[in-house]
Design a protein around this motif. Structure first.
Motif, PDB file in Angstrom:
ATOM      1  N   HIS A   7     -41.955  99.421  -4.412  1.00 34.20           N
ATOM      2  CA  HIS A   7     -41.908 100.496  -3.426  1.00 34.20           C
ATOM      3  C   HIS A   7     -43.115 100.434  -2.487  1.00 34.20           C
ATOM      4  O   HIS A   7     -44.255 100.561  -2.916  1.00 34.20           O
ATOM      5  CB  HIS A   7     -41.869 101.865  -4.115  1.00 34.20           C
ATOM      6  CG  HIS A   7     -40.484 102.384  -4.252  1.00 34.20           C
ATOM      7  ND1 HIS A   7     -40.016 103.436  -3.523  1.00 34.20           N
ATOM      8  CD2 HIS A   7     -39.456 101.972  -4.999  1.00 34.20           C
ATOM      9  CE1 HIS A   7     -38.761 103.663  -3.827  1.00 34.20           C
ATOM     10  NE2 HIS A   7     -38.395 102.779  -4.739  1.00 34.20           N
ATOM     11  N   ASP A   8     -42.820 100.261  -1.208  1.00 31.72           N
ATOM     12  CA  ASP A   8     -43.876 100.182  -0.205  1.00 31.72           C
ATOM     13  C   ASP A   8     -44.454 101.544   0.139  1.00 31.72           C
ATOM     14  O   ASP A   8     -45.597 101.628   0.590  1.00 31.72           O
ATOM     15  CB  ASP A   8     -43.332  99.547   1.084  1.00 31.72           C
ATOM     16  CG  ASP A   8     -42.900  98.114   0.880  1.00 31.72           C
ATOM     17  OD1 ASP A   8     -43.399  97.465  -0.072  1.00 31.72           O
ATOM     18  OD2 ASP A   8     -42.042  97.641   1.647  1.00 31.72           O
ATOM     19  N   ASP A   9     -43.682 102.623  -0.073  1.00 30.36           N
ATOM     20  CA  ASP A   9     -44.139 103.947   0.338  1.00 30.36           C
ATOM     21  C   ASP A   9     -45.130 104.564  -0.652  1.00 30.36           C
ATOM     22  O   ASP A   9     -45.746 105.582  -0.347  1.00 30.36           O
ATOM     23  CB  ASP A   9     -42.955 104.891   0.575  1.00 30.36           C
ATOM     24  CG  ASP A   9     -42.055 105.016  -0.640  1.00 30.36           C
ATOM     25  OD1 ASP A   9     -42.038 104.098  -1.479  1.00 30.36           O
ATOM     26  OD2 ASP A   9     -41.342 106.033  -0.723  1.00 30.36           O
ATOM     27  N   ALA A  10     -45.316 103.961  -1.813  1.00 23.30           N
ATOM     28  CA  ALA A  10     -46.282 104.457  -2.792  1.00 23.30           C
ATOM     29  C   ALA A  10     -46.888 103.260  -3.526  1.00 23.30           C
ATOM     30  O   ALA A  10     -46.604 103.022  -4.702  1.00 23.30           O
ATOM     31  CB  ALA A  10     -45.608 105.413  -3.763  1.00 23.30           C
ATOM     32  N   PRO A  11     -47.739 102.481  -2.830  1.00 25.41           N
ATOM     33  CA  PRO A  11     -48.231 101.224  -3.407  1.00 25.41           C
ATOM     34  C   PRO A  11     -49.022 101.390  -4.706  1.00 25.41           C
ATOM     35  O   PRO A  11     -48.931 100.546  -5.594  1.00 25.41           O
ATOM     36  CB  PRO A  11     -49.088 100.614  -2.296  1.00 25.41           C
ATOM     37  CG  PRO A  11     -49.315 101.706  -1.313  1.00 25.41           C
ATOM     38  CD  PRO A  11     -48.236 102.704  -1.487  1.00 25.41           C
ATOM     39  N   GLU A  12     -49.772 102.471  -4.830  1.00 26.88           N
ATOM     40  CA  GLU A  12     -50.550 102.668  -6.057  1.00 26.88           C
ATOM     41  C   GLU A  12     -49.620 102.942  -7.238  1.00 26.88           C
ATOM     42  O   GLU A  12     -49.820 102.414  -8.341  1.00 26.88           O
ATOM     43  CB  GLU A  12     -51.551 103.818  -5.872  1.00 26.88           C
ATOM     44  CG  GLU A  12     -52.638 103.809  -6.916  1.00 26.88           C
ATOM     45  CD  GLU A  12     -53.756 104.796  -6.606  1.00 26.88           C
ATOM     46  OE1 GLU A  12     -54.616 104.967  -7.488  1.00 26.88           O
ATOM     47  OE2 GLU A  12     -53.765 105.400  -5.514  1.00 26.88           O
ATOM     48  N   LEU A  13     -48.578 103.733  -7.009  1.00 27.17           N
ATOM     49  CA  LEU A  13     -47.592 103.982  -8.069  1.00 27.17           C
ATOM     50  C   LEU A  13     -46.785 102.724  -8.371  1.00 27.17           C
ATOM     51  O   LEU A  13     -46.464 102.449  -9.535  1.00 27.17           O
ATOM     52  CB  LEU A  13     -46.619 105.095  -7.648  1.00 27.17           C
ATOM     53  CG  LEU A  13     -46.951 106.517  -8.031  1.00 27.17           C
ATOM     54  CD1 LEU A  13     -45.846 107.450  -7.562  1.00 27.17           C
ATOM     55  CD2 LEU A  13     -47.184 106.668  -9.511  1.00 27.17           C
TER      56      LEU A  13
END
Length: 186
Positions: free
Chosen positions: A157-163
């Motif tokens: 997922h690019d919209d939440a890189p840390e997750l």
């Protein structure tokens, strides 16, 4: 369509549970029906939205920790206890790491504070199981298959890189738990 699928899975699980002598048929059916429902949830909502991922991953960790604590209390099998300790330690660390990500404020999601009804039912069934080790291992195989689907599905997922990085990182230990549970199931 989903309702028909779930009804069919539940009916098949009830029929399969009727042949089981060691576990209450209703509990066995509930456990059996939980696996495909969990897989569907992990593959759809959980792996596709930040809120869905956080909720499912956090509840999955809570379930794993509670189930492992019960196994450490009830099981007399050294291999089951070893697996339970590993699961407890790894899911506690994963839960803490995700908590830090969520609390950093970089994502818009809230951590749940209690189990959902499905996983609470699994915990209740585990507490009531006469054939504890068998029920625990069966639940762990299903739960870790679900968790792998969830984490692998969210890992890009690019919209939440840390997750997404968290999802990729925890996939390794989850896969190891699954392999150990499958080996014990044999």
């Amino acid at each position: 369509m989903i309702r028909i699928l779930i009804t069919g899975v539940a009916a098949a699980a009830l029929l399969a549970a009727c042949g089981e002598q060691e576990q209450d048929p209703v509990n066995a059916a509930q456990d059996a029906a939980s696996a495909p429902v969990g897989q569907m949830s992990a593959a759809t909502l959980g792996a596709n939205t930040v809120e869905g991922y956080v909720t499912n991953a956090a509840i999955g960790d809570m379930y794993e920790i509670q189930a492992a604590e019960i196994a450490l209390e009830r099981s007399q099998n050294a291999e089951v206890r070893e697996l339970a300790q590993m699961i407890h330690d790894d899911h506690t660390a994963a839960s803490e790491a995700m908590g830090q990500i969520v609390q950093s404020g970089q994502i818009d999601a809230e951590l749940p504070t209690e189990l959902d009804e499905r996983r609470q039912g699994l915990i209740d069934n585990l507490r009531d199981a006469d054939n504890f080790d068998e029920v625990y291992i069966d639940q762990q195989v299903a739960a870790h298959e679900e968790a792998l689907t969830l984490h692998r599905g969210f890992a890009d997922h690019d919209d939440a890189p840390e997750l997404a990085a968290h999802a990729a990182e925890v996939s390794g230990p989850i896969e190891m738990h699954l392999e150990r549970a499958r080996a014990l199931n044999d």
